[in-house]
Each structure stands twice: as C-alpha cells, then as structure tokens.
Motif scaffolding. Structure first.
Motif, PDB file in Angstrom:
ATOM      1  N   ARG A   1       6.316  11.760 -13.132  1.00  0.00           N
ATOM      2  CA  ARG A   1       7.580  11.052 -13.196  1.00  0.00           C
ATOM      3  C   ARG A   1       8.475  11.656 -14.278  1.00  0.00           C
ATOM      4  O   ARG A   1       8.042  11.837 -15.424  1.00  0.00           O
ATOM      5  CB  ARG A   1       7.377   9.572 -13.491  1.00  0.00           C
ATOM      6  CG  ARG A   1       8.717   8.835 -13.480  1.00  0.00           C
ATOM      7  CD  ARG A   1       8.657   7.382 -13.837  1.00  0.00           C
ATOM      8  NE  ARG A   1      10.014   6.870 -13.723  1.00  0.00           N
ATOM      9  CZ  ARG A   1      10.533   6.379 -12.625  1.00  0.00           C
ATOM     10  NH1 ARG A   1       9.792   6.294 -11.536  1.00  0.00           N
ATOM     11  NH2 ARG A   1      11.778   5.952 -12.582  1.00  0.00           N
TER      12      ARG A   1
ATOM     13  N   PHE B   1      10.548  10.633 -19.455  1.00  0.00           N
ATOM     14  CA  PHE B   1      11.625   9.790 -18.955  1.00  0.00           C
ATOM     15  C   PHE B   1      11.878   8.690 -19.978  1.00  0.00           C
ATOM     16  O   PHE B   1      11.109   8.500 -20.918  1.00  0.00           O
ATOM     17  CB  PHE B   1      11.301   9.199 -17.577  1.00  0.00           C
ATOM     18  CG  PHE B   1      10.136   8.238 -17.566  1.00  0.00           C
ATOM     19  CD1 PHE B   1      10.327   6.878 -17.785  1.00  0.00           C
ATOM     20  CD2 PHE B   1       8.851   8.693 -17.325  1.00  0.00           C
ATOM     21  CE1 PHE B   1       9.261   5.996 -17.762  1.00  0.00           C
ATOM     22  CE2 PHE B   1       7.771   7.817 -17.303  1.00  0.00           C
ATOM     23  CZ  PHE B   1       7.978   6.474 -17.522  1.00  0.00           C
TER      24      PHE B   1
ATOM     25  N   ASP C   1      12.022   2.761  -9.237  1.00  0.00           N
ATOM     26  CA  ASP C   1      13.391   2.847  -9.739  1.00  0.00           C
ATOM     27  C   ASP C   1      13.705   1.719 -10.722  1.00  0.00           C
ATOM     28  O   ASP C   1      14.424   1.927 -11.692  1.00  0.00           O
ATOM     29  CB  ASP C   1      14.404   2.768  -8.584  1.00  0.00           C
ATOM     30  CG  ASP C   1      14.430   4.025  -7.740  1.00  0.00           C
ATOM     31  OD1 ASP C   1      14.112   5.102  -8.274  1.00  0.00           O
ATOM     32  OD2 ASP C   1      14.758   3.930  -6.547  1.00  0.00           O
TER      33      ASP C   1
ATOM     34  N   LYS D   1      12.169  10.718 -13.941  1.00  0.00           N
ATOM     35  CA  LYS D   1      13.397   9.936 -13.809  1.00  0.00           C
ATOM     36  C   LYS D   1      13.302   8.664 -14.638  1.00  0.00           C
ATOM     37  O   LYS D   1      12.252   8.026 -14.694  1.00  0.00           O
ATOM     38  CB  LYS D   1      13.607   9.594 -12.323  1.00  0.00           C
ATOM     39  CG  LYS D   1      14.857   8.819 -12.008  1.00  0.00           C
ATOM     40  CD  LYS D   1      15.040   8.678 -10.494  1.00  0.00           C
ATOM     41  CE  LYS D   1      13.887   7.937  -9.863  1.00  0.00           C
ATOM     42  NZ  LYS D   1      14.122   7.666  -8.429  1.00  0.00           N
TER      43      LYS D   1
END
Length: 294
Positions: A101, A147, A74, A103
């Motif tokens: 991934r 992302f 994150d 995000k």
C-alpha cells in the motif's frame, strides 16, 4: 417504444453497475465469551475491500479471514471511539507495513465529547511521534511512512452532511445519540445503491430515519433487548425503536448486528417487536455474514 428504450437503458446501466456487498467482520459488542469479534464492517466494490466502518477487537483477524486487502482500502469510517469500535486499528496499520500500500487512507469520525477526544486527536494520541501510545508508528502522521493517515473530524450536526464524494462513492453523515459519547451514523451510496450504518445509538435525536431513507440495507445495532431500562436504554435502541426507524426510513433490508449476550437467544422476541412497525427483510448478523446490496 418509450418503454422499450427505458428497459434497454436499464439493462445497459445494470451491465456497467458496480458489484456492491457489505460484510460484517464483527457482529458482537465489547463482551468476551460471545464468540464474536467486536463491531466492524467492510464494503466490497467489484470484489475490492474499499471501505471499513469501525474496527473493534478481533476485526483484524476477520479482515484476514475474508481475504480483504489493505492495499484496496480508501476510507475508514468510525461511528464513535469506544474500544469495541476502534481497538484493532493499530493492528491494521502495523500490518500495512508489510503490504504494497502506498496511497493515503482517509479516516472520518466524530468530534470531541465529555469523555472522548475528537477523532483527529484520538489518532494522534495513538501514533504521534514522542507522544503517542505507539509513537514508533508516528511516520503514518508525519508523511515518512509509505502512506499517510488523513483524518477528518465530523462536527456535531442533526442535519445530514455530505462528507465524501469521489469516484462514484458518496458518503453522508449525521449525529446520533449514544448517551454522553459523540456518535455518527453514515450512509454510503454507490451507483444508486446505499448502506446505512447506525452505529451505537438510542434513537433520541430522531436523526437516523432521515439519513437512512430508502436505503437498500440498514445495519442497526441490537445491543439491548425488549424492556431495557436505565443506562442500557440511554445508550442503545430497543427493538421497537429499531423497527420504527426501519419503517419510517422505508429500508429494504434490515441487518441486526452488535449482538450482545443480553440479546442473543432472544431473536424471536426481538423480531416480534420490530414487526410491530417494519415488514421488510430482517437478518441477524454473524461474523463474516455478507449481504448483496440490491
């Protein structure tokens, strides 16, 4: 009766509390021949690699070896922009192309200084289209990749600032002195447990002890030995300063990392200096050392 209720509530809270660990990916500094990766740490939450703190040379291999996943990240926290704290970022992001991934990743780091840009400019200089060192990865900045990198600059401040507060994770930051290089210390709190990262610092601002108060773990950088003088002392904490800060902050567990050739083999002397002030647990980090946050 009240005591029984409190015990019952504590047991319920414990049952639902997150499993939190901090792992040292790189316990060394900028040298070769120390058989260590450069500075890098990972915070595991319920066995997911959620937060990175620094990512120096060799950290990408360690990341793979401990079976961390890019998909789970994150946040990336950069204490400062020296090579031994940032060198493997391009390798990590390139590897993400081959992951699942999607995000965005949030990156935080210090403001500009005499010899370094601010963190956002630093990231742009690495990846920006037609300008970056690796310009072919510019799509991580313009939104065309799977992302995007979201970079936040932390202004210089000797007061504690909350920079992140989401999903039961709270991160506080404060400026520390690393000579002429802007540097930031971080305190990551999850479910009432906290890990503080000193980064490289001299102790001159007297700010780390404020940030680290009551931390379950303080990861402090042991880059110089007892008696260090000159440039080394202006950049880094001597062991007695580490001990003083750990005592003032009342930390439960002190982990010594960023161990350089000038401190390796001097663990007994280092520990003796720290013990002048601090009576708690002391650990000397190795690459891939892991500590339960409790």
């Amino acid at each position: 009766m009240k005591k029984l209720i409190l015990v019952f509530l504590f047991l319920i809270a414990s049952a639902f509390a997150s499993d939190i660990k901090v792992q040292v990916l790189g316990s060394g500094g900028p040298e070769l021949n120390d058989n260590r990766a450069s500075s890098a740490y990972i915070i595991w939450v319920d066995n997911k690699s959620k937060i990175l703190v620094d990512f120096g040379g060799g950290a990408a291999l360690r990341f793979e070896e401990v079976k961390a996943k890019i998909e789970d990240l994150d946040i990336i926290l950069l204490t400062h922009l020296h090579i031994d704290h940032t060198a493997d970022l391009p390798a990590l992001l390139k590897a993400s192309f081959f992951s699942n991934r999607f995000k965005d990743i949030e990156i935080y780091g210090p403001d500009k200084g005499l010899f370094v840009p601010d963190t956002k400019t630093f990231i742009n200089r690495l990846f920006e289209n037609k300008k970056g060192a690796w310009e072919y990865m510019g799509d991580f900045l313009d939104g065309n990749a799977q992302f995007k990198l979201q970079t936040t600059v932390i202004p210089f401040s000797k007061e504690i600032k909350t920079i992140y507060d989401k999903n039961n994770i709270k991160i506080k930051a404060i400026s520390v002195n690393h000579g002429p290089i802007p540097a930031t210390a971080y305190k990551v709190s999850i479910d009432g447990k906290s890990i503080t990262f000193s980064g490289d610092m001299s102790g001159k601002y007297s700010t780390l002890e404020k940030l680290a108060v009551n931390s379950n773990i303080l990861i402090a950088h042991n880059a110089v030995p007892k008696g260090a003088q000159g440039v080394a002392k202006n950049l880094h904490m001597t062991p007695d300063i580490i001990g003083y800060i750990a005592k003032e902050a009342k930390v439960k567990n002190l982990v010594l990392s960023h161990r350089m050739l000038r401190t390796l083999g001097k663990e007994d002397i280092t520990k003796k200096e720290i013990r002048k002030y601090y009576e708690g647990k002391i650990n000397f980090a190795e690459d891939k050392s892991i500590y339960l946050v409790q």
